[in-house]
Scaffold this motif. Structure first.
Motif, mmCIF file in Angstrom:
data_model
loop_
_atom_site.group_PDB
_atom_site.id
_atom_site.type_symbol
_atom_site.label_atom_id
_atom_site.label_comp_id
_atom_site.label_asym_id
_atom_site.label_seq_id
_atom_site.Cartn_x
_atom_site.Cartn_y
_atom_site.Cartn_z
ATOM 1 N N MET A 220 0.847 -1.203 0.000
ATOM 2 C CA MET A 220 0.000 0.000 0.000
ATOM 3 C C MET A 220 0.886 1.258 0.000
ATOM 4 S SD MET A 220 -2.970 1.106 2.691
ATOM 5 C CE MET A 220 -3.846 -0.420 2.750
ATOM 6 N N THR A 221 0.609 2.162 -0.942
ATOM 7 C CA THR A 221 1.423 3.383 -1.015
ATOM 8 C C THR A 221 1.013 4.345 0.112
ATOM 9 O OG1 THR A 221 -0.161 4.501 -2.424
ATOM 10 C CG2 THR A 221 1.569 3.215 -3.530
ATOM 11 N N GLU A 222 1.844 5.337 0.310
ATOM 12 C CA GLU A 222 1.588 6.336 1.356
ATOM 13 C C GLU A 222 0.257 7.049 1.108
ATOM 14 O OE1 GLU A 222 2.847 8.005 4.922
ATOM 15 O OE2 GLU A 222 3.726 6.372 3.810
ATOM 16 N N GLU A 223 0.031 7.356 -0.200
ATOM 17 C CA GLU A 223 -1.199 8.065 -0.558
ATOM 18 C C GLU A 223 -2.442 7.200 -0.299
ATOM 19 O OE1 GLU A 223 -1.055 10.508 -4.076
ATOM 20 O OE2 GLU A 223 -3.186 10.169 -4.403
ATOM 21 N N GLN A 224 -2.316 5.929 -0.613
ATOM 22 C CA GLN A 224 -3.441 5.011 -0.368
ATOM 23 C C GLN A 224 -3.762 4.934 1.129
ATOM 24 O OE1 GLN A 224 -1.788 1.610 -2.413
ATOM 25 N NE2 GLN A 224 -3.376 1.685 -3.987
ATOM 26 N N LYS A 225 -2.689 4.932 1.915
ATOM 27 C CA LYS A 225 -2.878 4.889 3.375
ATOM 28 C C LYS A 225 -3.619 6.125 3.859
ATOM 29 C CE LYS A 225 1.092 2.246 4.957
ATOM 30 N NZ LYS A 225 2.407 2.370 5.605
ATOM 31 N N LEU A 226 -3.184 7.276 3.327
ATOM 32 C CA LEU A 226 -3.805 8.535 3.753
ATOM 33 C C LEU A 226 -5.264 8.604 3.297
ATOM 34 C CD1 LEU A 226 -0.888 11.085 3.147
ATOM 35 C CD2 LEU A 226 -1.663 10.141 5.307
ATOM 36 N N GLN A 227 -5.518 8.072 2.115
ATOM 37 C CA GLN A 227 -6.897 8.056 1.616
ATOM 38 C C GLN A 227 -7.774 7.155 2.506
ATOM 39 O OE1 GLN A 227 -7.177 7.754 -2.615
ATOM 40 N NE2 GLN A 227 -9.364 7.441 -2.602
ATOM 41 N N MET A 228 -7.170 6.052 2.931
ATOM 42 C CA MET A 228 -7.888 5.137 3.817
ATOM 43 C C MET A 228 -8.158 5.809 5.165
ATOM 44 S SD MET A 228 -6.910 1.213 4.605
ATOM 45 C CE MET A 228 -7.291 0.537 3.020
ATOM 46 N N LEU A 229 -7.169 6.565 5.615
ATOM 47 C CA LEU A 229 -7.313 7.291 6.883
ATOM 48 C C LEU A 229 -8.463 8.290 6.784
ATOM 49 C CD1 LEU A 229 -5.949 8.025 9.712
ATOM 50 C CD2 LEU A 229 -4.837 9.846 8.463
ATOM 51 N N SER A 230 -8.479 9.020 5.660
ATOM 52 C CA SER A 230 -9.529 10.005 5.425
ATOM 53 C C SER A 230 -10.908 9.330 5.418
ATOM 54 C CB SER A 230 -9.245 10.720 4.102
ATOM 55 O OG SER A 230 -10.355 11.438 3.675
ATOM 56 N N ALA A 231 -10.976 8.164 4.782
ATOM 57 C CA ALA A 231 -12.250 7.427 4.719
ATOM 58 C C ALA A 231 -12.642 6.904 6.096
ATOM 59 C CB ALA A 231 -12.127 6.275 3.736
ATOM 60 N N PHE A 232 -11.645 6.434 6.843
ATOM 61 C CA PHE A 232 -11.918 5.888 8.186
ATOM 62 C C PHE A 232 -12.481 6.963 9.109
ATOM 63 C CE2 PHE A 232 -10.067 4.688 12.478
ATOM 64 C CZ PHE A 232 -11.041 3.740 12.767
ATOM 65 N N MET A 233 -11.926 8.163 9.030
ATOM 66 C CA MET A 233 -12.433 9.222 9.914
ATOM 67 C C MET A 233 -13.853 9.661 9.529
ATOM 68 S SD MET A 233 -10.232 12.617 9.022
ATOM 69 C CE MET A 233 -11.473 13.838 9.388
ATOM 70 N N ASP A 234 -14.265 9.324 8.292
ATOM 71 C CA ASP A 234 -15.636 9.627 7.878
ATOM 72 C C ASP A 234 -16.571 8.440 8.101
ATOM 73 O OD1 ASP A 234 -14.969 12.182 7.096
ATOM 74 O OD2 ASP A 234 -14.415 11.578 5.069
ATOM 75 N N GLY A 235 -16.072 7.431 8.786
ATOM 76 C CA GLY A 235 -16.932 6.302 9.141
ATOM 77 C C GLY A 235 -16.953 5.173 8.129
ATOM 78 N N GLN A 236 -16.018 5.205 7.169
ATOM 79 C CA GLN A 236 -15.947 4.100 6.206
ATOM 80 C C GLN A 236 -15.199 2.925 6.839
ATOM 81 O OE1 GLN A 236 -17.191 4.168 2.668
ATOM 82 N NE2 GLN A 236 -18.386 5.575 3.888
ATOM 83 N N GLU A 237 -15.602 1.752 6.439
ATOM 84 C CA GLU A 237 -15.008 0.559 7.038
ATOM 85 C C GLU A 237 -13.576 0.351 6.543
ATOM 86 O OE1 GLU A 237 -16.918 -3.682 7.794
ATOM 87 O OE2 GLU A 237 -18.368 -2.093 7.397
ATOM 88 N N VAL A 238 -12.702 0.034 7.478
ATOM 89 C CA VAL A 238 -11.313 -0.287 7.108
ATOM 90 C C VAL A 238 -10.916 -1.580 7.817
ATOM 91 C CG1 VAL A 238 -10.542 2.095 6.699
ATOM 92 C CG2 VAL A 238 -10.372 1.122 9.001
ATOM 93 N N GLU A 239 -9.819 -2.149 7.367
ATOM 94 C CA GLU A 239 -9.372 -3.394 7.995
ATOM 95 C C GLU A 239 -8.752 -3.109 9.358
ATOM 96 O OE1 GLU A 239 -6.763 -5.479 5.365
ATOM 97 O OE2 GLU A 239 -8.348 -5.760 3.876
ATOM 98 N N GLN A 240 -8.849 -4.087 10.249
ATOM 99 C CA GLN A 240 -8.313 -3.948 11.606
ATOM 100 C C GLN A 240 -6.809 -3.684 11.568
ATOM 101 O OE1 GLN A 240 -9.959 -3.699 14.533
ATOM 102 N NE2 GLN A 240 -7.927 -3.347 15.410
#
Lengths: 232, 195
Positions: free
Chosen positions: A1-21
């Motif tokens: 996972m690239t740095e940008e993908q991680k940050l995008q996932m972080l952004s989604a997680f803070m908006d209540g999107q499901e992410v992996e544990q």
């Protein structure tokens, strides 16, 4: 996972999107991701006009984190027990020291409470059932003896029971109805003197005494359980 | 998964012994909680103390948090109670400041004062708000719309996707890009004020 993908996932997680544990675990240990988490929320607060003066924010989270270091790790035992039950594997808290299962006490208390209630209810039901069984036994044995006595009295014409029992067969029934079990027992013993020998009588009397004592004990237990359950 | 359930997922972690997960909630809600505390006290230091105490109290009570209400609602109530207690205890205290108080001498107190009263910090605070709002205005329309729907209207990704007539993945990407652009401007401000 690239740095940008991680940050995008972080952004989604803070908006209540499901992410992996595994991502949440990484977030907890990656200071850079944590800083981004804080910054993204800061942006949100500013857009909503909720951003307090910066002087209040600078270092605030860090200070709270420092204060939290002095706090023990609280574990919700009930939750972990449920999780373990559903996942079928033991939970493994990461913190190793200073663990306080504050709710463990509450959890155990609630568990012991429910166990206690179930036990008392069972005891109550068991004692009531036992009383019924013994009562039925007593009643049937009394019925049998009464029939037996009646038949004996009727069959042995010429033998009066009056001088011994000092009353007629009808009187016996009357006295049974009015005076209760103990009186019944005495009267019947007197009546049976004519038909039973001494050893049988003694045996019968002993048996009755045991039965009466058992019933008394059961009644006492029942009263005690009733008091504990209803007047607690 | 809504924002509320995301909070619950973090709380679950804390309740399972992952103490560090609580930092996510502190970093997320610090702005709101400090703002709430500020409504009760005029002194910035007091607002910080109240907010900090509220976070600690919430942490201590977290094992009993059942999730019947949203975490923020629960935390808000704790903050208000803490502020009220603070006010009532302050009324009892005399209003003079003891200059020989050990708090004044403590390095922690001095550190706090330097953080709060530093003019650079105050300026940076004003600037941060300004930079964020101004950068927001300059964002491309689709990015600005997406982040406004999310942050102000508190819409879910699904709702935004419907509203903007685009896939959820696009919404996710747009919001992320908007945040990144604003964040870059903020870090430029921080680095320039550090020089």
């Amino acid at each position: 996972m690239t740095e940008e993908q991680k940050l995008q996932m972080l952004s989604a997680f803070m908006d209540g999107q499901e992410v992996e544990q595994s991502f949440v675990d990484e977030l907890l240990s990656d200071e850079k991701l944590l800083a981004k988490w804080e910054e993204y929320h800061k942006i949100g607060a500013a857009i909503r006009g909720e951003l307090p003066n910066e002087e209040l924010i600078v270092g605030f989270a860090h200070r709270v984190e420092q204060a939290l270091e002095k706090e023990p790790v609280y574990i919700n035992v009930a939750l972990n027990a449920n999780e373990s039950a559903t996942n079928n594997k033991p939970s493994t808290p990461k913190e190793e020291n200073n663990i306080v299962s504050m709710s463990a006490f509450e959890f155990l208390r609630s568990k012991s409470k429910s166990i206690y209630h179930v036990t008392t209810q069972l005891a109550l039901a068991a004692s009531v059932a036992a009383i019924c069984v013994f009562g039925a036994q007593m009643y049937s044995s009394y019925k049998f003896e009464q029939d037996f006595t009646d038949k004996t009295a009727m069959n042995s014409t010429g033998i009066s029971i009056a001088p011994v029992a000092n009353h007629t067969n009808n009187d016996v029934v009357k006295s049974i109805n009015l005076n209760g079990n103990e009186q019944i027992a005495t009267d019947k013993v007197l009546l049976n003197e004519h038909t039973l020998d001494a050893a049988q009588l003694k045996k019968l009397e002993k048996q009755r005494t045991i039965e009466m004592q058992t019933i008394d004990a059961l009644l006492r237990d029942h009263e005690q359980v009733k008091q504990t359950v209803f007047y607690r | 998964m809504s924002e509320q359930t995301a909070d619950l997922a973090i709380i679950r972690q804390v309740q399972q012994g992952h103490k560090q997960a609580y930092n996510l909630l502190v970093r997320k809600y610090q702005y709101k909680i400090i703002s709430v505390a500020q409504k009760y006290v005029s002194c910035p230091n007091d607002a910080q103390d109240i907010a900090q105490e509220a976070f600690i109290k919430a942490y201590q009570a977290l094992p009993t948090f059942r999730g019947d209400s949203a975490f923020y609602t629960w935390l808000y109530r704790i903050t208000v109670n803490t502020a009220m207690n603070y006010l009532s205890s302050n009324v009892k205290k005399s209003s003079f400041v003891d200059i020989d108080s050990p708090e004044i001498d403590s390095s922690e107190g001095l550190e706090k004062l330097s953080q709060v009263d530093n003019p650079e910090n105050i300026l940076e605070g004003v600037d941060a708000q300004r930079v964020i709002v101004e950068t927001l205005k300059t964002l491309p329309e689709e990015l600005r719309q997406a982040i406004v729907y999310r942050e102000i209207e508190e819409m879910s990704y699904e709702q935004i996707a419907e509203k903007m007539d685009c896939p959820i993945g696009t919404v996710r990407s747009r919001i992320f890009r908007a945040r990144e652009i604003i964040e870059r401007e903020l870090s430029l401000l921080s680095s320039s004020s550090a020089k």
